[in-house]
Scaffold this motif. Structure first.
Motif, short mmCIF file in Angstrom:
data_model
loop_
_atom_site.label_atom_id
_atom_site.label_comp_id
_atom_site.label_asym_id
_atom_site.label_seq_id
_atom_site.Cartn_x
_atom_site.Cartn_y
_atom_site.Cartn_z
N PRO A 38 3.52 7.33 6.55
CA PRO A 38 2.88 6.42 5.94
C PRO A 38 1.95 5.11 6.43
O PRO A 38 1.12 4.82 5.86
N VAL A 39 2.66 4.79 7.74
CA VAL A 39 2.27 3.55 8.40
C VAL A 39 2.10 4.00 9.74
O VAL A 39 3.10 4.43 10.38
N VAL A 40 0.77 3.71 10.45
CA VAL A 40 0.72 4.18 11.65
C VAL A 40 0.14 3.01 12.28
O VAL A 40 -0.84 2.13 11.80
N ALA A 59 0.91 -1.39 0.03
CA ALA A 59 -0.05 0.01 0.10
C ALA A 59 0.93 0.99 0.15
O ALA A 59 0.66 2.38 -0.74
N MET A 60 2.02 1.41 0.85
CA MET A 60 2.80 2.34 0.77
C MET A 60 3.44 2.57 -0.38
O MET A 60 3.55 3.85 -0.72
N GLN A 61 4.03 1.51 -1.11
CA GLN A 61 4.58 1.78 -2.55
C GLN A 61 3.52 2.27 -3.58
O GLN A 61 3.89 2.96 -4.39
N ASN A 62 2.32 2.03 -3.30
CA ASN A 62 1.30 2.61 -4.21
C ASN A 62 0.57 3.91 -3.70
O ASN A 62 -0.41 4.71 -4.41
N GLY A 63 1.40 4.75 -2.76
CA GLY A 63 1.14 5.82 -2.16
C GLY A 63 -0.06 6.10 -0.94
O GLY A 63 -0.53 7.18 -1.01
N LEU A 64 -0.58 4.88 -0.71
CA LEU A 64 -1.62 5.00 0.22
C LEU A 64 -1.03 4.99 1.81
O LEU A 64 -0.03 4.48 2.13
N ARG A 65 -1.73 5.68 2.64
CA ARG A 65 -1.21 5.80 4.21
C ARG A 65 -2.16 4.63 4.57
O ARG A 65 -3.31 4.48 4.33
N LEU A 100 -14.41 -3.36 13.43
CA LEU A 100 -14.42 -2.26 14.16
C LEU A 100 -15.50 -1.32 14.06
O LEU A 100 -15.76 -1.20 12.93
N PRO A 101 -16.05 -0.52 15.05
CA PRO A 101 -17.24 0.25 14.92
C PRO A 101 -16.99 1.52 14.10
O PRO A 101 -17.82 2.19 13.27
N PHE A 102 -15.77 2.02 13.75
CA PHE A 102 -15.35 2.97 12.94
C PHE A 102 -14.98 2.58 11.47
O PHE A 102 -14.43 3.63 10.83
N PHE A 103 -14.76 1.31 11.03
CA PHE A 103 -14.49 1.09 9.69
C PHE A 103 -14.88 1.76 8.60
O PHE A 103 -13.81 2.16 7.72
N SER A 104 -16.30 2.09 8.91
CA SER A 104 -16.79 2.96 7.52
C SER A 104 -16.25 4.41 7.43
O SER A 104 -16.51 4.99 6.42
N ARG A 105 -15.71 4.77 8.18
CA ARG A 105 -14.73 6.20 8.06
C ARG A 105 -13.41 6.05 7.19
O ARG A 105 -13.01 7.03 6.57
N PHE A 106 -13.16 4.74 6.82
CA PHE A 106 -11.97 4.60 5.84
C PHE A 106 -12.45 4.26 4.54
O PHE A 106 -13.56 3.63 4.44
N GLU A 107 -11.68 4.57 3.39
CA GLU A 107 -12.04 4.25 2.20
C GLU A 107 -11.96 2.78 1.73
O GLU A 107 -12.78 2.41 1.17
N ARG A 108 -10.85 2.27 2.65
CA ARG A 108 -10.81 0.79 2.52
C ARG A 108 -10.16 0.09 3.55
O ARG A 108 -9.67 0.71 4.63
#
Length: 140
Positions: A71-73, A24-30, A94-102
């Motif tokens: 990039p990774v937390v 993911a990091m190589q593809n520019g995702l955090r 996780l109750p907050f999963f829908s806050r994420f794009e993926r």
């Protein structure tokens, strides 16, 4: 709407999380790697210092000052500096999963873990989320 990917057949969930984080990091995702407990977070932190063996993956914990730029937390609560990719190492949604794009769910070869993974899959499916499945046993 959040997209959910399931990676099943993992021989080592933490190592798989590192591999997917690196990709993911190589593809520019955090990435937010969400751990269920302090022990898992510590193991993940140690693995990330040595994965991959020929490179360095910048990372920190979500409560640290540098989290906003990393990039990774690694997280254990609802403190996260972005909403791009959540890799969950929990046995429940996780109750907050829908806050994420993926969201990525990793399921091991263990029968009990596979059962919990199927329950999470049904949870997302019943709510209409787009699901993809990758069987890691077929890529070896």
């Amino acid at each position: 709407m959040t997209k959910i990917d399931f990676y099943t057949g993992s021989e080592d969930r933490l190592r798989t999380a590192c591999q997917l984080s690196h990709k993911a990091m190589q593809n520019g995702l955090r990435v937010l790697l969400h751990a269920p407990d302090e022990d898992t977070a510590d193991k993940l932190d140690k693995l990330l210092w040595h994965y991959p063996p020929t490179a360095f993956m910048p990372h920190c914990h979500s409560h640290e000052a540098d989290a906003a730029t990393m990039p990774v937390v690694i997280g254990r609560d609802e403190t996260f500096p972005h909403s791009e990719l959540l890799i969950s190492l929990h046995n429940e949604c996780l109750p907050f999963f829908s806050r994420f794009e993926r969201v990525i769910e990793i399921v091991s070869l263990d029968d009990a873990d596979a059962k919990l993974g199927r329950e999470r899959y049904v949870f997302y499916k019943d709510r209409g989320y787009e699901l993809r499945h990758f069987d890691l046993r077929k890529t070896n």
